[in-house]
Scaffold this motif. Structure first.
Motif, PDB file in Angstrom:
ATOM      1  N   GLU A   1      31.781  36.210  37.696  1.00  0.00           N
ATOM      2  CA  GLU A   1      31.460  34.800  37.245  1.00  0.00           C
ATOM      3  C   GLU A   1      32.387  33.881  36.920  1.00  0.00           C
ATOM      4  OE1 GLU A   1      26.951  35.139  34.978  1.00  0.00           O
ATOM      5  OE2 GLU A   1      28.834  35.938  34.213  1.00  0.00           O
ATOM      6  N   LEU A   2      33.792  34.659  36.245  1.00  0.00           N
ATOM      7  CA  LEU A   2      34.933  33.845  36.298  1.00  0.00           C
ATOM      8  C   LEU A   2      35.731  33.562  37.500  1.00  0.00           C
ATOM      9  CD1 LEU A   2      36.305  35.818  33.154  1.00  0.00           C
ATOM     10  CD2 LEU A   2      35.414  33.513  33.094  1.00  0.00           C
ATOM     11  N   ARG A   3      35.580  34.569  38.424  1.00  0.00           N
ATOM     12  CA  ARG A   3      36.223  34.222  39.722  1.00  0.00           C
ATOM     13  C   ARG A   3      35.483  33.170  40.527  1.00  0.00           C
ATOM     14  NH1 ARG A   3      35.559  40.081  40.353  1.00  0.00           N
ATOM     15  NH2 ARG A   3      37.406  41.076  39.434  1.00  0.00           N
ATOM     16  N   ASN A   4      34.156  33.207  40.417  1.00  0.00           N
ATOM     17  CA  ASN A   4      33.429  32.226  41.018  1.00  0.00           C
ATOM     18  C   ASN A   4      33.588  30.860  40.548  1.00  0.00           C
ATOM     19  OD1 ASN A   4      32.027  34.282  42.333  1.00  0.00           O
ATOM     20  ND2 ASN A   4      30.285  34.117  41.413  1.00  0.00           N
ATOM     21  N   ALA A   5      33.807  30.637  39.206  1.00  0.00           N
ATOM     22  CA  ALA A   5      34.309  29.349  38.675  1.00  0.00           C
ATOM     23  C   ALA A   5      35.366  28.893  39.155  1.00  0.00           C
ATOM     24  CB  ALA A   5      34.407  29.657  37.090  1.00  0.00           C
ATOM     25  N   ALA A   6      36.506  29.596  39.131  1.00  0.00           N
ATOM     26  CA  ALA A   6      37.770  29.301  39.514  1.00  0.00           C
ATOM     27  C   ALA A   6      38.035  28.902  41.017  1.00  0.00           C
ATOM     28  CB  ALA A   6      38.796  30.517  39.093  1.00  0.00           C
ATOM     29  N   LEU A   7      37.067  29.592  41.817  1.00  0.00           N
ATOM     30  CA  LEU A   7      37.023  29.521  43.260  1.00  0.00           C
ATOM     31  C   LEU A   7      35.746  29.038  43.798  1.00  0.00           C
ATOM     32  CD1 LEU A   7      38.923  32.845  43.803  1.00  0.00           C
ATOM     33  CD2 LEU A   7      40.041  30.937  44.237  1.00  0.00           C
ATOM     34  N   SER A   8      35.278  28.029  42.962  1.00  0.00           N
ATOM     35  CA  SER A   8      33.914  27.306  43.510  1.00  0.00           C
ATOM     36  C   SER A   8      34.265  26.633  44.871  1.00  0.00           C
ATOM     37  CB  SER A   8      33.413  26.429  42.186  1.00  0.00           C
ATOM     38  OG  SER A   8      34.340  25.561  42.179  1.00  0.00           O
ATOM     39  N   GLY A   9      33.096  26.561  45.548  1.00  0.00           N
ATOM     40  CA  GLY A   9      33.361  25.749  46.785  1.00  0.00           C
ATOM     41  C   GLY A   9      32.168  26.203  47.617  1.00  0.00           C
ATOM     42  N   SER A  10      32.035  25.566  48.904  1.00  0.00           N
ATOM     43  CA  SER A  10      30.980  25.763  49.787  1.00  0.00           C
ATOM     44  C   SER A  10      30.870  27.358  50.178  1.00  0.00           C
ATOM     45  CB  SER A  10      31.383  25.137  51.112  1.00  0.00           C
ATOM     46  OG  SER A  10      32.631  25.650  51.661  1.00  0.00           O
ATOM     47  N   TRP A  11      31.890  27.978  49.913  1.00  0.00           N
ATOM     48  CA  TRP A  11      31.662  29.813  50.094  1.00  0.00           C
ATOM     49  C   TRP A  11      31.002  30.476  49.067  1.00  0.00           C
ATOM     50  CZ3 TRP A  11      32.586  34.551  47.943  1.00  0.00           C
ATOM     51  CH2 TRP A  11      32.534  35.479  49.032  1.00  0.00           C
TER      52      TRP A  11
ATOM     53  N   ASP B   1      38.328  45.667  50.869  1.00  0.00           N
ATOM     54  CA  ASP B   1      38.848  46.894  51.364  1.00  0.00           C
ATOM     55  C   ASP B   1      38.964  47.159  53.037  1.00  0.00           C
ATOM     56  OD1 ASP B   1      39.392  49.951  50.368  1.00  0.00           O
ATOM     57  OD2 ASP B   1      37.935  50.041  52.118  1.00  0.00           O
ATOM     58  N   ALA B   2      38.066  46.516  53.328  1.00  0.00           N
ATOM     59  CA  ALA B   2      38.183  46.985  54.719  1.00  0.00           C
ATOM     60  C   ALA B   2      39.000  46.035  55.519  1.00  0.00           C
ATOM     61  CB  ALA B   2      36.803  46.446  55.611  1.00  0.00           C
ATOM     62  N   GLU B   3      39.331  44.781  55.053  1.00  0.00           N
ATOM     63  CA  GLU B   3      39.851  43.843  55.886  1.00  0.00           C
ATOM     64  C   GLU B   3      41.476  43.852  55.427  1.00  0.00           C
ATOM     65  OE1 GLU B   3      38.450  39.891  55.886  1.00  0.00           O
ATOM     66  OE2 GLU B   3      36.503  40.423  56.775  1.00  0.00           O
ATOM     67  N   ALA B   4      41.855  44.110  54.332  1.00  0.00           N
ATOM     68  CA  ALA B   4      43.281  43.972  54.188  1.00  0.00           C
ATOM     69  C   ALA B   4      44.019  45.217  53.743  1.00  0.00           C
ATOM     70  CB  ALA B   4      43.706  42.880  52.953  1.00  0.00           C
ATOM     71  N   PRO B   5      43.830  45.924  52.811  1.00  0.00           N
ATOM     72  CA  PRO B   5      43.107  45.698  51.582  1.00  0.00           C
ATOM     73  C   PRO B   5      43.680  44.677  50.522  1.00  0.00           C
ATOM     74  CG  PRO B   5      43.924  47.694  51.018  1.00  0.00           C
ATOM     75  CD  PRO B   5      44.230  47.512  52.336  1.00  0.00           C
ATOM     76  N   GLU B   6      42.945  43.480  50.155  1.00  0.00           N
ATOM     77  CA  GLU B   6      43.591  42.311  49.628  1.00  0.00           C
ATOM     78  C   GLU B   6      43.180  42.077  48.287  1.00  0.00           C
ATOM     79  OE1 GLU B   6      40.644  39.279  51.981  1.00  0.00           O
ATOM     80  OE2 GLU B   6      42.732  39.065  51.902  1.00  0.00           O
ATOM     81  N   GLY B   7      41.925  42.475  47.788  1.00  0.00           N
ATOM     82  CA  GLY B   7      41.503  42.353  46.436  1.00  0.00           C
ATOM     83  C   GLY B   7      40.512  41.405  46.558  1.00  0.00           C
ATOM     84  N   ILE B   8      39.603  41.140  45.482  1.00  0.00           N
ATOM     85  CA  ILE B   8      38.435  40.456  45.548  1.00  0.00           C
ATOM     86  C   ILE B   8      39.220  38.977  45.146  1.00  0.00           C
ATOM     87  CG2 ILE B   8      36.453  39.464  44.124  1.00  0.00           C
ATOM     88  CD1 ILE B   8      36.110  42.358  43.380  1.00  0.00           C
ATOM     89  N   GLU B   9      39.933  38.570  44.414  1.00  0.00           N
ATOM     90  CA  GLU B   9      40.245  37.347  44.339  1.00  0.00           C
ATOM     91  C   GLU B   9      40.858  36.587  45.516  1.00  0.00           C
ATOM     92  OE1 GLU B   9      42.448  37.180  40.605  1.00  0.00           O
ATOM     93  OE2 GLU B   9      40.729  38.020  39.561  1.00  0.00           O
ATOM     94  N   ASP B  10      41.815  37.669  46.058  1.00  0.00           N
ATOM     95  CA  ASP B  10      42.492  37.021  47.210  1.00  0.00           C
ATOM     96  C   ASP B  10      41.643  36.631  48.410  1.00  0.00           C
ATOM     97  OD1 ASP B  10      44.935  37.025  46.175  1.00  0.00           O
ATOM     98  OD2 ASP B  10      45.561  38.957  46.658  1.00  0.00           O
TER      99      ASP B  10
END
Length: 365
Positions: A148-158, A200-209
């Motif tokens: 929920e904190l990540r969603n708040a900081a990265l809110s937008g169309s996605w 994990d499949a694409e980078a892995p880059e982590g959820i926030e990135d």
């Protein structure tokens, strides 16, 4: 990052309050988005929202609330959604406190509530500034979870579109995969898990990135399609559903690694049944990762009990079964003579006490 206090009253907060499917939940003259797309649905119980009102009526301090400043100059609630909605619903006379609705109060009593001063802080900054800030202030009310904190900081169309699939009561993801996943869509558990899998499949880059990279995408369709592929793979590869031991397995991580392998569902089912019936396998949820990886750590193979260890130690006269040197019991480890992987059971007849160096050497062979 800039943080300052807004001098607002309840009257200001509830001005223009609305709660409908078309306009969402808004207040403060339409400038405040009370329930942004990333936020959870209203979950306060009757006693909780009544406590908010009695706090205001008594003139006691209500916990601090936090808003973020949007690029368009509007605001969105970060912490305090439940309290804000409780206040607005009471002023609308949607519920009663101590048998009285808002419209039952005297004019003086109503003005005392409407003129109550709220402690509201607003924050302006980058998404990383906001995320750090949200984590710092997330200490009161209905605690926000990491996603929920990540969603708040990265809110937008996605995020808005991703929530449509993964974050509502009765959402399509829950209908499709509730037998395979744990947690609650409302608490963002489904969304967090799927982002962890795909990142994990694409980078892995982590959820926030991952979220930062896709923040302004028009929709989250690729995430949904990936999720569908994972669940389809699970249902065709492990074709007998066993809810109790399938829930909570990191299916996406397994899918990323083994989706292109030529797997035989019938052989997998036979091995699964054997492992379920094996009393030495204590972690039944680890059966599926073990079948694919061959790593026994997933199964938590049953260890020899202390009494069995003591019995073997005495039978061996305190000496290691390999190097035959004397050791204290605390310096030795119980070992399967015939390894579990070769059919050895965790029984006295298959137990030997080894010193740590000898046991390590055996494990490397």
């Amino acid at each position: 990052m800039k943080i300052d206090m807004l001098g607002l009253t309840v009257r200001d907060l509830v001005d223009g309050y609305q709660d409908d499917d078309e306009g969402g939940v808004r207040g403060y003259g339409g400038r405040l988005d009370i329930r942004p797309p990333y936020q959870r649905e209203f979950i306060y119980k009757g006693s909780q929202r009544a406590a908010v009102i009695t706090t205001i009526q008594g003139g006691f301090p209500l916990n601090v609330m936090y808003w973020a400043v949007r690029d368009d100059g509007g605001f969105e609630v970060i912490d305090g959604q439940q309290r804000t909605i409780s206040i607005a619903q009471y002023v609308k006379s949607d519920f009663a406190v101590n048998g009285l609705y808002f419209h039952n109060l005297t004019l003086e009593e109503r003005d005392e509530i409407l003129d109550y001063k709220l402690m509201i802080y607003r924050c302006t900054g980058t998404h990383r500034d906001k995320l750090d800030w949200f984590r710092t202030v997330n200490i009161a009310g209905e605690k926000l979870y990491d996603q929920e904190l990540r969603n708040a900081a990265l809110s937008g169309s996605w995020v808005s579109d991703a929530k449509r699939y993964f974050s509502r009561t009765g959402c399509v993801a829950a209908g499709l995969a509730s037998d395979y996943m744990t947690g609650s869509p409302i608490r963002q558990d489904y969304l967090e898990t799927v982002i962890k899998w795909i990142s994990d499949a694409e980078a892995p880059e982590g959820i926030e990135d991952y979220m930062a990279r896709h923040q302004h995408d028009a929709n989250a369709l690729p995430l949904w399609e990936y999720f569908r592929e994972v669940i389809d793979w699970v249902e065709t590869t492990f074709n007998k559903k066993r809810k109790k031991i399938m829930r909570g397995v990191d299916w996406g991580i397994l899918y990323n690694a083994y989706k292109d392998e030529d797997l035989d569902p019938s052989k997998i089912e036979q091995q699964t049944r054997e492992l379920i019936l094996d009393d030495d396998v204590e972690n039944k949820k680890g059966i599926y990762p073990y079948i694919l990886t061959g790593e026994e750590k997933h199964l938590n193979i049953r260890a020899f009990k202390p009494g069995m260890r003591q019995q073997k130690y005495e039978e061996q006269a305190g000496k290691c079964a390999k190097c035959e040197q004397p050791f204290e019991l605390s310096e030795m480890e119980a070992d399967h003579i015939t390894p579990w992987s070769q059919g050895g059971k965790t029984i006295p007849e298959n137990c030997q006490m080894l010193c740590r160096p000898c046991n390590r050497k055996k494990g490397k062979k």
